[in-house]
Design an enzyme around this catalytic site. Sequence first.
Site, PDB file in Angstrom:
ATOM      1  CG  HIS A  65      -0.409   0.054   2.446  1.00 56.58           C
ATOM      2  ND1 HIS A  65      -0.205   1.349   3.198  1.00 56.58           N
ATOM      3  CD2 HIS A  65       0.033  -0.997   3.524  1.00 56.58           C
ATOM      4  CE1 HIS A  65       0.348   1.167   4.446  1.00 56.58           C
ATOM      5  NE2 HIS A  65       0.379  -0.286   4.590  1.00 56.58           N
TER       6      HIS A  65
ATOM      7  CG  ASP B   3       3.008   0.388   7.831  1.00 51.32           C
ATOM      8  OD1 ASP B   3       2.731   0.518   8.924  1.00 51.32           O
ATOM      9  OD2 ASP B   3       2.552  -0.009   7.044  1.00 51.32           O
TER      10      ASP B   3
ATOM     11  CD  GLU C  55      -2.815  -1.586   5.457  1.00 52.14           C
ATOM     12  OE1 GLU C  55      -2.851  -2.572   6.074  1.00 52.14           O
ATOM     13  OE2 GLU C  55      -2.372  -0.528   5.882  1.00 52.14           O
ATOM     14  CD  GLU C  56      -1.032   2.379   7.714  1.00 56.50           C
ATOM     15  OE1 GLU C  56      -1.556   1.868   8.731  1.00 56.50           O
ATOM     16  OE2 GLU C  56       0.071   2.021   7.452  1.00 56.50           O
TER      17      GLU C  56
ATOM     18  CG  ASP D   6       1.230  -3.625   5.205  1.00 58.51           C
ATOM     19  OD1 ASP D   6       2.082  -3.043   5.395  1.00 58.51           O
ATOM     20  OD2 ASP D   6       0.068  -3.333   5.393  1.00 58.51           O
TER      21      ASP D   6
END
Length: 450
Positions: free
Chosen positions: A290, A302, A336-337, A364
Amino acid sequence: MKFLLFTFVGVVHLFSLNSGKAIYKNDNSQRTFQEIKEEVARYGDVAKAIINLAVYGKAQNRSYERLALLVDTVGPRPSGSKSLEKAIQIMYQNLQEDGLENVHLEPVKIPHWERGEESAVMLEPRIHKMAILGLGSSIGTPPEGITAEVLVVTSFEELQRRAREARGKIVVYNQPYVNYSKTVQYRVQGAVEAAKVGALASLIRSVASFSVYSPHTGIQEYQDGVPKIPTACITVEDAEMMSRMASRGNRIVIQLKMGAKNYPDADSFNTVAEIIGSKYPEQVVLVSGHLDSWDVGQGAMDDGGGAFISWEALSLIKDLGLRPKRTLRLVLWTAEEQGGIGGFQYYQSHKENISNYSLVMESDEGTFLPSGLQFTGSEKARAIMEEVMTLLQPVNITQVFRAGEGTDINFWIQAGVPALALTWKLRSPNMTPARFRGPQRKKDNGAAGT
């Protein structure tokens, strides 16, 4: 680490989907395992060529340099921000320039939350300015803040036992760190559980096994029918300190100010590129990471690292002139977060063709020294995967663990599509990652970014 994502691409055509299980069909339908094993072995030279190019050749540091350029240029990429959309447009152009096929953007509506100014100051039993990070989707406080006495608890069970004490207070969770999957529930559900017993706000000990006075952020969830209260993470050190104070009978008072705001959903995109399959182009092997991140770091680990090694998988295949039997599809997810929003909307748009998805992969979990792959699928498919991983003997990374998963691909896994994820030597080989529980789960992100 990147070769783990692509070394098996040349043989991944052995996997396909039927009624939620990886089986053998088309040219593999009547083949014995021995025949498949022999075919896997014939890919030895291909695997060595990929390893040599990635680890020792001209592509040795390419994914790192590409990632460094993006994070240095754009910085953090929170959901709904202009920087995220800038990153998406940069990647769209990069994938086209890389010569990949079917490069396109797929529209997604994503949350837009901004933390604003935030602070927490202990007023009693002494003055102490605390480090905090608001949790994603939290509401803010009134402009004057919330000043209230603190109730420190170590679990949801203790909160229930002391429910009468919690009304009108700020609940501080000093939950012990067990592992991520068990402990993250306090970040995700802490505000809701505190609000149910009448608390005015909640502060959660950062979900981390180690701290150097570093609060962590991440997504949290509200629940319909439960009042929304402000919520943030504090450091392990401050949570432990308040726990000690409370055990001595000290009265603890905190003034909490949070300028967090939720805005209407924003327009965004999942970014897609392919290498079209030579024999079964309609069948898809998906690799992914992501692009979005939290706002308090660059998002290099991340999940910039995962996104860029996924791109590198296609680049290496293309550079070597290889053409897998099935289509190799790269998806760079958005939001995504915020709970896998881009992944969920992609699934909704493509699930009618689920039988064409042979394998889904997401990186991830960080980009450390790899030890192998985590796999979810049938035992027959696992046996083939184990044979495929023998091709990585030159770099001594051959293990296949269980529980391959990822926030953005778990929709496919739950529907029965086989899945792969990377695993790392800094983790216990027997450790399984946090299991996804719908569109909410995410790992922590420290103030310095990961």
